[in-house]
Design an enzyme around this catalytic site. Structure first.
Site, PDB file in Angstrom:
ATOM      1  CG  LEU A  30      89.605  20.034 104.424  1.00 38.89           C
ATOM      2  CD1 LEU A  30      88.169  19.566 104.263  1.00 38.89           C
ATOM      3  CD2 LEU A  30      90.314  19.972 103.078  1.00 38.89           C
ATOM      4  CB  CYS A  31      91.204  26.406 103.538  1.00 37.30           C
ATOM      5  SG  CYS A  31      92.919  26.567 103.076  1.00 37.30           S
ATOM      6  N   PRO A  32      89.903  27.077 106.511  1.00 37.05           N
ATOM      7  CG  PRO A  32      89.224  28.798 107.972  1.00 37.05           C
ATOM      8  CD  PRO A  32      88.728  27.543 107.285  1.00 37.05           C
ATOM      9  CG  ASP A  45      92.856  30.146 101.432  1.00 40.39           C
ATOM     10  OD1 ASP A  45      92.586  30.873 100.459  1.00 40.39           O
ATOM     11  OD2 ASP A  45      92.055  29.339 101.918  1.00 40.39           O
ATOM     12  CG  ASP A  90      92.676  22.702 101.549  1.00 43.46           C
ATOM     13  OD1 ASP A  90      92.485  22.693 100.316  1.00 43.46           O
ATOM     14  OD2 ASP A  90      91.947  23.319 102.329  1.00 43.46           O
TER      15      ASP A  90
END
Ligand code: SF4
Lengths: 83, 348
Positions: free
Chosen positions: A18-20, A51, A45
């Site tokens: 998952l980000c980041p 992003d 994600d």
């Protein structure tokens, strides 16, 4: 600057991250590569869609392609260290 | 003459660091941002997974701030190193499980290392004297500067006039007169400065960007620590604490039941790490089992609870499968638990 189409891209498997984290994985790959190299990152994600291009924009790299298939987002980045 | 000075800014994604950068940029300094990923950052996980949050922009605030300011951003994965900060904070915790003073010191220390490696001149943060109860008190801000090794290379542009002069000011790289003297908990000076810089649509985290300041999250983390032989954790553990409803049935057994499709799908990814339970006769939530069933009664209690969160909750029987992390599956049939039989103390 153009991509060396003959050179194999560098693959980053960011599935399930998952980000980041997908951004961090791309960033870590880009540091090791040269201008003109390509990075292909595979992420699950949906946040990566925003992003990774945002990170590329501010750091001077170029997003060549974004493809979505089977719940995966595949982003190709062209590395540019010359700025 | 010295070349253009370079500063690295700690970027959280909130307004204060954004303002701090702008103030320094206005003095002709080249600024780049650094953002530390501890694993406890709010954005990302929940927004990415939950439908309820689909309306929220799936943007990373630190990246967004960097884009607004036109600066590069370096995101640093500190998940491993951060464990020691969280587990053994020399200055203790704040209201929840937030080790803010140690955390800030750690981040500035990492930034000191970074400026040495990258040949930058100083560090800036958006800290404001008296803004936050732990790390941003008048007495603790010098502690961060000293213990991090940042000393007089650490500039807090929004409160600089409230603090001793730093090296960049003494050397004339920065004009102290053009720095600010904000203090206290009021956000008005920040709002006014944001308006002056025409900043709109900024995030307002004020601690809200970190799960460690969230009471519900803190309770779940403390429950995990309390019921495991060691407080050590992996990234997956702390992400799972953000997912689903958590039911502590016994010290050795916790059920995490998905609240919606997005969470169920995300939790599927853990099926080879944890035992899981899912209904087969009706649509329903996926359950990840953190622990083990020590008896058939415990197993049936868990099955009945998971059945309660399926569309067969009012049926006499629901079929469910228990899947081991190794892939073995066994099907059971169970009567869903009645709402009154759900022990309130189970829910963490
Ligand atoms: S709120 Fe979280 S990230 Fe911020 S200083 Fe405290 S512990 Fe660190």
């Amino acid at each position: 600057m153009s991509a060396d189409q003959h050179k194999e891209p560098y693959y980053v498997d960011a599935r399930r991250l998952l980000c980041p984290l997908p951004v961090i994985r791309v960033q870590d790959a880009v540091v090791k590569l040269n201008t003109g190299d390509r990075v292909v990152v595979i992420s699950t994600d949906p946040g990566a869609k925003a992003d990774i291009p945002a990170w590329c924009r501010i750091n001077g790299h170029e997003v060549l392609d974004i493809v979505e298939q089977d719940n995966e987002i595949i982003i190709t980045v062209l590395v540019n260290h010359e700025q | 003459m010295k070349q253009q000075c370079k500063a690295v800014a700690l970027i959280s994604g909130g307004l204060d660091s954004m303002l701090a950068v702008k103030v320094i940029q206005e003095q002709g300094i080249h600024v780049e941002g650094i953002n530390f990923f501890t694993g406890f950052c709010v954005e990302g996980h929940t927004h990415a997974v939950r439908k309820k949050h689909q309306d929220k922009q799936k943007r990373n605030n630190a990246l967004w701030v960097a884009a607004q300011l036109g600066i590069k951003l370096h995101i640093v994965d500190v998940v491993e190193e951060y464990k020691d900060i969280l587990l053994n904070p020399a200055h203790g915790y704040g209201k929840n499980v937030n080790p803010c003073l140690d955390c800030k010191t750690f981040m500035v220390k990492k930034a000191v290392q970074w400026i040495k490696e990258h040949n930058f001149d100083f560090i800036i943060t958006g800290e404001v004297v008296g803004q936050r109860p732990m790390s941003q008190r008048r007495e603790t801000m010098p502690v961060v500067a000293k213990e991090s090794g940042g000393n007089d290379l650490l500039v807090r542009p929004l409160s600089a006039k409230q603090l001793p002069e730093t090296l960049p000011e003494r050397e004339g790289w920065l004009d102290r007169e053009k720095l600010y003297d904000f203090s206290g908990r009021t956000r008005k000076p920040q709002m006014a400065l944001a308006a002056k810089f025409s900043f709109k649509d900024y995030a307002q985290p004020a601690g809200g960007c970190c799960m460690l300041t969230d009471e519900n999250y803190a309770i779940k983390l403390q429950d995990m620590w309390h019921n495991r032989p060691s407080r050590d954790y992996e990234l997956d553990d702390i992400i799972m604490l953000k997912m689903g409803r958590h039911f502590r049935l016994a010290p050795h057994l916790k059920l995490i039941i998905g609240r919606e499709e997005g969470e169920n799908r995300f939790m599927q990814g853990y099926k080879n790490q944890f035992m899981s339970v899912y209904p087969t006769s009706h649509p329903g939530a996926l359950c990840v089992v953190d622990g083990e069933f020590k008896s058939d009664e415990e197993r049936d209690q868990a099955l009945a609870l998971v059945a309660r969160y399926s569309q067969g909750k009012n049926e006499p029987q629901v079929k469910l499968v228990i899947r081991q992390s190794t892939g073995e599956e066994q099907e059971y049939s169970i009567c869903p638990m009645l709402p009154d039989d759900i022990n309130k103390d189970w829910l963490i």
